[in-house]
Design a protein around this motif. Structure first.
Motif, PDB file in Angstrom:
ATOM      1  N   LEU A  42     -35.429  25.608 -12.013  1.00 43.10           N
ATOM      2  CA  LEU A  42     -36.425  26.531 -12.555  1.00 43.10           C
ATOM      3  C   LEU A  42     -35.771  27.458 -13.576  1.00 43.10           C
ATOM      4  CD1 LEU A  42     -39.232  27.869 -12.580  1.00 43.10           C
ATOM      5  CD2 LEU A  42     -38.504  29.208 -10.590  1.00 43.10           C
TER       6      LEU A  42
ATOM      7  N   LEU B   2     -37.731  36.493 -12.049  1.00 44.09           N
ATOM      8  CA  LEU B   2     -38.265  35.986 -10.786  1.00 44.09           C
ATOM      9  C   LEU B   2     -38.159  37.015  -9.676  1.00 44.09           C
ATOM     10  CD1 LEU B   2     -36.812  32.366 -10.982  1.00 44.09           C
ATOM     11  CD2 LEU B   2     -39.168  33.073 -11.399  1.00 44.09           C
TER      12      LEU B   2
ATOM     13  N   LEU C 277     -42.628  32.989  -8.806  1.00 44.03           N
ATOM     14  CA  LEU C 277     -41.756  32.049  -8.099  1.00 44.03           C
ATOM     15  C   LEU C 277     -42.545  31.253  -7.062  1.00 44.03           C
ATOM     16  CD1 LEU C 277     -38.881  30.999  -7.480  1.00 44.03           C
ATOM     17  CD2 LEU C 277     -38.654  32.902  -5.872  1.00 44.03           C
TER      18      LEU C 277
ATOM     19  N   GLY D 209     -34.906  25.945  -7.344  1.00 45.32           N
ATOM     20  CA  GLY D 209     -34.679  27.239  -7.982  1.00 45.32           C
ATOM     21  C   GLY D 209     -33.697  27.164  -9.130  1.00 45.32           C
TER      22      GLY D 209
ATOM     23  N   PRO E 235     -42.147  38.021  -7.889  1.00 45.19           N
ATOM     24  CA  PRO E 235     -42.016  36.978  -6.867  1.00 45.19           C
ATOM     25  C   PRO E 235     -43.222  36.045  -6.785  1.00 45.19           C
ATOM     26  CG  PRO E 235     -42.404  39.147  -5.869  1.00 45.19           C
ATOM     27  CD  PRO E 235     -42.131  39.379  -7.320  1.00 45.19           C
TER      28      PRO E 235
END
Length: 574
Positions: free
Chosen positions: A506, A416, A423, A503, A420
């Protein structure tokens, strides 16, 4: 001739009593009407199963709900709970909340019985492990499994499907392969679950699971305990230990453990309500949500997490807007709260940002401010090192991940950071497609073990949401304590906490093939929901009346309806 009254008596405006009685009666009659309606569903279940005791249980539940709603209606609407009726001082929600939280929580605990909440079996095993340690008994075997007394082992294998063998220490060791067929008590709530409880209570000869075959020797559990601080299970473990020492039996122990968690949550929320300089009704409303009541009356550590962060936010707001000087007692309280709840879900550490609302001058200068910040931060870091250092290291160091439930590779922090846009895309798509689910599950959809059948109907989800909105809006004569900049900061802290939740899931729970972040539930946002809602108050929308007490009474009545409906649904799941 006017009757004298002492300063402690409450003064109500003339003509208010009849109007109050009408409002109480309207809510009470609405609950009664829906109770009669869903009573026909229970009768249909009795006709299909022949279990006449379902109707008796429903009648007892209905009477209890009607009594609780009537009592809470009187306390909320009649003026009982006002500060000083003679002077017209504001009413005090903290005087009424403990009764509402305790009685409604107990009703949820019985309608949605032990081990039915999300992951509750693992939380129960964790509390049982701590209970054994408090009693000075061996808590784990050499395989790292939690040991259960022979009379209690059946709760995770109610039909006796486990295959046991004896170890050299004389302990029953369950074959892991046999766990594929086992049934945990309350894992899926059906009429059969209620029948199982009925047989436990009424049939003295009923022996569940393999209690007889275990012959009094301890057996290990195939459910691993939750890796977190044992402090979050202390309330449950204390009452479980009392039940075990008094030989009350497994069923009383199960309910007493839940009672310990409920008492702790209600106590922490009550303390938070007392410390709050404003927004007490908002916290009251969040505490009345079906999901909040369900979790607080279970073995889940969510009850402790919510209670600790409710109090943490309340102390921060009290120090920021009301108390003139920050004391070391306040700092130590914040440190203890973050140390207890922080290791359970490290993402809530973002809420320490609320401490920045407190003016530096109240600390007595920058030196004391830095020292206080260091104490709170050190408490969190120390707790994380003691409890979660391996988890944190795995997130940071791993270059490859594998999501077991999906059987696919997962995301890593390294991936990630290097990509980015991945994300950002995952967050964007999750926001578009999952927000509705988060809203529903935060209010009360998919109660029990994330069971979509055991839900709060969508019209009631809307009603609960509008009730919270009504509690947050500005009332006549009410001042705005939080400035625009401070509101923005609170929103940033809450958004940061939500982003941390997404997050973490994830990385820990989402396969790379997924288009959205998996595993996030609305209940994860409850710990910071009250302080988030307090930012809604503004100068643009101002109500002409103060309906807070009426709103809270309506929420209590809606909880009563939810309970009656849930009982009828479970009874019909033959």
């Amino acid at each position: 001739m006017k009757r004298g009254r002492s300063g402690g008596e409450r003064s109500l405006p003339a003509g208010m009593a009849p109007a109050t009685m009408r409002r109480i009666a309207v809510g009470w009659l609405a609950v009664l009407a829906f109770g009669l309606w869903h009573g026909t569903d229970v009768k249909a279940a009795v006709y299909a199963t022949g279990d006449a005791w379902l109707s008796s249980g429903y009648q007892i539940l209905a009477v209890a709900i009607l009594a609780v709603t009537a009592m809470l209606g009187w306390r909320l609407l009649s003026g009982a709970g006002w500060g000083d009726g003679a002077t017209g001082a504001p009413w005090r929600p903290e005087r009424i909340y403990p009764a509402a939280g305790l009685f409604l929580g107990l009703l949820f605990a019985f309608v949605l019985p032990p081990l039915s909440a999300p992951d509750e079996i693992s939380h129960y095993v964790s509390a049982y492990q701590l209970s054994s340690r408090l009693m000075g008994k061996e808590a784990m075997d050499r395989y790292g499994r939690v040991l259960l007394d022979a009379r209690d082992a059946w709760v995770e294998d109610i039909y006796g499907d486990y295959v046991y063998e004896t170890t050299e220490e004389g302990i029953w060791k369950a074959d892991a392969a046999s766990s594929v067929q086992n049934t945990v008590l309350g894992e899926t709530l059906t009429e059969d679950t209620y029948r199982f409880y009925h047989d436990l209570v009424t049939d003295s000869g009923f022996v569940p699971g393999q209690e007889s075959e275990l012959a009094g020797r301890p057996a290990d559990s195939l459910y691993p305990p939750v890796v977190t601080t044992p402090l979050v299970y202390l309330p449950q473990a204390l009452l479980m230990s009392a039940a075990r020492l008094l030989s009350l039996g497994t069923l009383p122990m199960l309910f007493l453990g839940r009672l310990g968690n409920l008492l702790c949550f209600v106590g922490l929320t009550w303390l938070a309500m007392r410390r709050l300089p404003f927004g007490k009704e908002v916290l009251f409303g969040v505490a009345l949500l079906p999901m909040t009541l369900h979790l607080s009356a279970s073995y889940s550590y969510d009850g402790m997490i919510m209670g600790c962060f409710f109090l943490f936010a309340a102390v921060c707001l009290d120090l920021a807007y009301q108390k003139e000087q920050v004391t070391w007692k306040d700092i130590l309280l914040l440190a203890v709260l973050i140390a207890v709840a922080g290791p359970c879900k490290m993402v809530y550490a973002v809420l320490m940002g609320l401490c920045l609302l407190i003016p530096v001058g109240k600390f007595g200068g920058w030196r004391r401010w830095f020292l206080a910040a260091a104490v709170v931060a050190f408490a969190w870091v120390a707790a994380m090192v003691l409890v979660n250092r391996q988890v944190v290291a795995s997130y940071v160091e791993e270059t490859e991940a594998y999501v077991m439930w999906a059987g696919e590779p997962g995301f890593t922090l390294t991936l990630l950071l290097h990509q980015p846009l991945v994300l950002i895309r995952m967050f964007y798509q999750t926001f578009l497609w999952q927000t509705e689910s988060y809203h529903l599950t935060m209010i009360g959809s998919s109660l029990g073990g994330l069971d979509p059948v055991l839900d709060v109907p969508y019209p009631l989800v809307v009603a609960f949401s509008l009730s919270l909105l009504g509690l947050t809006l500005r009332k006549p004569g009410e001042n705005l304590a939080i400035s625009r900049g401070q509101r923005l900061w609170i929103l940033i802290v809450c958004a940061g906490c939500a982003a941390a939740i997404l997050g973490s899931m994830l990385i820990a729970w989402t396969p790379v093939s997924s288009k959205v972040i998996n595993g996030v539930q609305g209940r994860y946002f409850l710990p910071f929901l009250p302080v988030f809602l307090m930012t809604v108050k503004n100068d643009t929308v101002v109500l002409t009346k103060n309906p807070n007490r009426s709103i809270l009474y309506v929420m209590c009545c809606m909880d009563g309806y939810v309970l009656l409906r849930l009982y009828s649904i479970i009874s019909m799941r033959v």
